[in-house]
Design a protein around this motif. Structure first.
Motif, PDB file in Angstrom:
ATOM      1  N   THR B 307      27.014  19.011 -23.659  1.00  0.00           N
ATOM      2  CA  THR B 307      26.422  20.244 -24.288  1.00  0.00           C
ATOM      3  C   THR B 307      25.426  19.706 -25.351  1.00  0.00           C
ATOM      4  N   ALA B 308      25.408  18.267 -25.420  1.00  0.00           N
ATOM      5  CA  ALA B 308      24.683  17.678 -26.560  1.00  0.00           C
ATOM      6  C   ALA B 308      23.224  17.781 -25.973  1.00  0.00           C
ATOM      7  N   CYS B 309      22.687  16.417 -26.005  1.00  0.00           N
ATOM      8  CA  CYS B 309      21.327  16.301 -25.546  1.00  0.00           C
ATOM      9  C   CYS B 309      21.304  16.494 -24.076  1.00  0.00           C
ATOM     10  N   PRO B 310      20.672  17.539 -23.449  1.00  0.00           N
ATOM     11  CA  PRO B 310      20.578  17.497 -21.977  1.00  0.00           C
ATOM     12  C   PRO B 310      19.810  16.531 -21.208  1.00  0.00           C
ATOM     13  N   ARG B 311      18.958  15.884 -21.801  1.00  0.00           N
ATOM     14  CA  ARG B 311      18.507  14.669 -21.270  1.00  0.00           C
ATOM     15  C   ARG B 311      19.408  13.474 -20.768  1.00  0.00           C
ATOM     16  N   ILE B 312      20.308  13.488 -21.548  1.00  0.00           N
ATOM     17  CA  ILE B 312      21.174  11.926 -21.557  1.00  0.00           C
ATOM     18  C   ILE B 312      21.734  12.053 -20.009  1.00  0.00           C
ATOM     19  N   ALA B 313      22.314  13.179 -19.628  1.00  0.00           N
ATOM     20  CA  ALA B 313      23.092  13.198 -18.335  1.00  0.00           C
ATOM     21  C   ALA B 313      21.987  12.989 -17.336  1.00  0.00           C
ATOM     22  N   LEU B 314      20.839  13.297 -17.336  1.00  0.00           N
ATOM     23  CA  LEU B 314      19.793  13.203 -16.365  1.00  0.00           C
ATOM     24  C   LEU B 314      19.285  11.794 -16.151  1.00  0.00           C
ATOM     25  N   ASP B 315      18.743  11.466 -17.200  1.00  0.00           N
ATOM     26  CA  ASP B 315      17.855  10.201 -17.695  1.00  0.00           C
ATOM     27  C   ASP B 315      18.569   8.989 -17.401  1.00  0.00           C
TER      28      ASP B 315
END
Lengths: 351, 351
Positions: B307-315
């Motif tokens: 739930t922190a930075c959304p970008r991390i899971a994707l990028d």
């Protein structure tokens, strides 16, 4: 699930944690521990949740000491309090914390026969049977038993009072050796019970004496000799000389301020700035949480005066040298600037 | 010393920084910037000190966005305010900051002929001459000129209003594509001006449309095609399926709460916990500042709902897979638990 099985090498007061949460009526707490305990935190969190009904969040950041507690992250995550494992409180640390912080240190389990065998070797080796005993918090409850054992073997045992950063008599920290200060050490032998050579080296440097060492888990004994202390000092004198040359060469100098709760020596950093101002040297002030070589390298720094954790400049100096950075303590800067004679070398304990 | 020479690729409003410090009477400020600007911070600090008489401290921690501002470290170091370089304000971010925070974004310098050549290629390529234009803050002031150029080449240009996390019309963030929301895109071509494929992929996923890309520095053009978007989605569906299997297999699941000021979605994390509770899955709540694979590995986690930075899971998913960790977004957890149909896949924008 038995807490004993979660941390097989450590004793942790799990009942005490549950009581603290229940008595204070916390509904949500942040649980923090050093790397050696991290793997067990998810299971411990589950035990605490079952025992209290409170929600337990786990702090995933690296943790290096009580100075490094996560009181501010607890607030950020909406927790009522922080439960900090593995280190004892630093009483003189800023009490102005955003949430209550409870410290529960972890004691390493020992085999008594190993410890006794080691103590026996020590008592047979030491030149004076007046033995000043020191340890770190992981072994603090062994002090009494070790004292009794040594006394049973016709030694006299001295245990010093804690200073502002220690919680217990006889305790030393990488950044404080106050327990040696009040003791009459002239005709005493010094004994450090614990692991690693950093703490006994600090004791040796602080007292100017040899320090016997005893690993209470393995029973192995050793010594910081005058020769080893002098070898250490020569390395530090090398860094002080390099710092002097770098300053004279107009290098990029940084004065480092730590943002961790127990490392915020803003005034000491300001004193270092004044000292450099008076001598006409240029510098920048740098703020950092976890001190790391790459962060300093990225800023293009050649020389760093570290007012955060004193241990880093002394213990990790190789990692900084590899990045082309000389890191010194405030004491060492005073020596580089001839404000303090090199003969008065000591660890950085200015809190 | 000319600020132009400190950051040769960027325009930064140094005069604006000096004015802000002088007008507010700050005596001590913390200066923070992202990695790309770090090397220049010591010189910039010197310029600001000379221009204001204030003491400028430099923040040495890595910095990834406005969400990641150092307001709390500024307080810890005794500064009156934070000067944050390189990102624009996130207006909807918690305003309850310990010290005032001033944002000064950095714009990349471009060669107009390169940009114009790129825009010309775009206008010749697009299927519809109704062009919706998007960019990141490093290029935000190019929007007007690009709009005029496209209009001079008989296109109609649409620029969307900012949502709660953006400061400017047409701006997109890795965690918010609100600028696309109010626009009538059915018969429009989408154009993203900027670098990297992450932002245009988010736009494409958010709108279900192809997205043209233009690097304003090199003039290079490209496209996120339907095929590329579907390839991206297949990877994410793979992670969602793995998450489902891991949950059913009784894996160690963590719900991650970020402690950075603009990433603290405590309520969303609590919603995720409720969802797992209802479905009877076990999990732990984890608090972290900079999200990193090793920190999660150390805790023994198999599945992480970030739930922190959304970008991390994707990028950054590959770095997590390498540590044996599946990381998904809250949207993806809802899909894994059949609370949301997979056909409604979108980036995590729940702020």
């Amino acid at each position: 699930m038995d807490p004993e099985n979660i941390f097989p090498s450590f004793d942790i007061d799990v009942e005490g944690i549950i009581t603290a949460i229940a008595e204070n009526g916390y509904r949500k707490v942040l649980l923090q521990g050093p790397e050696g305990l991290k793997r067990g935190l998810p299971l411990l969190a589950e035990i605490i949740e079952k025992g209290t009904g409170a929600r337990v969040l786990i702090d995933a950041e690296p943790c290096f000491g009580a100075c490094d507690h996560a009181g501010e992250r607890a607030l950020a995550a909406g927790a009522d309090a922080l439960i900090h494992l593995g280190h004892s409180d630093i009483p003189s640390m800023d009490r102005n914390m955003p949430v209550p912080v409870h410290f529960f240190h972890a004691e390493m389990k020992v085999k008594w026969d190993m410890l006794h065998a080691g103590l026996k070797k020590i008592v047979e080796t030491v030149s004076s049977k007046r033995i000043a005993l020191f340890t770190t918090v992981q072994h603090i409850s062994l002090l009494d038993q070790a004292k009794r054992f040594l006394e049973d073997h016709s030694a006299t045992v001295l245990i010093g009072e804690p200073g502002g950063r220690e919680a217990f008599p006889g305790q030393v920290l990488g950044c404080s050796f106050s327990a040696a200060e009040g003791l009459e050490l002239e005709n005493a032998s010094l004994l450090f019970m614990g692991t690693g050579r950093f703490h006994p080296m600090g004791l040796s440097t602080s007292t100017g004496k040899e320090v016997h060492t005893l690993d209470p888990v393995t029973g192995a004994v050793g010594k910081i000799t005058t020769m080893e202390r002098e070898r250490f000092l020569r390395k530090r004198f090398g860094s002080i000389q390099k710092a002097r040359d770098l300053l004279d060469g107009g290098c990029m100098t940084g004065i480092l301020i730590g943002s961790k709760p127990g490392q915020r020596r803003v005034e000491l950093a300001s004193d270092m700035a004044d000292l450099l101002d008076v001598k006409g040297y240029d510098y920048r002030m740098i703020v950092m949480d976890s001190v790391a070589p790459m962060k300093l390298f990225t800023l293009g720094l050649d020389l760093v005066i570290n007012t955060a954790c004193p241990r880093i400049a002394l213990d990790d100096s190789v990692s900084y040298v590899r990045q082309g950075i000389v890191m010194i303590t405030p004491v060492e800067l005073r020596m580089a600037l001839d404000e303090l004679p090199w003969s008065e070398y000591r660890f950085d304990e200015e809190w």
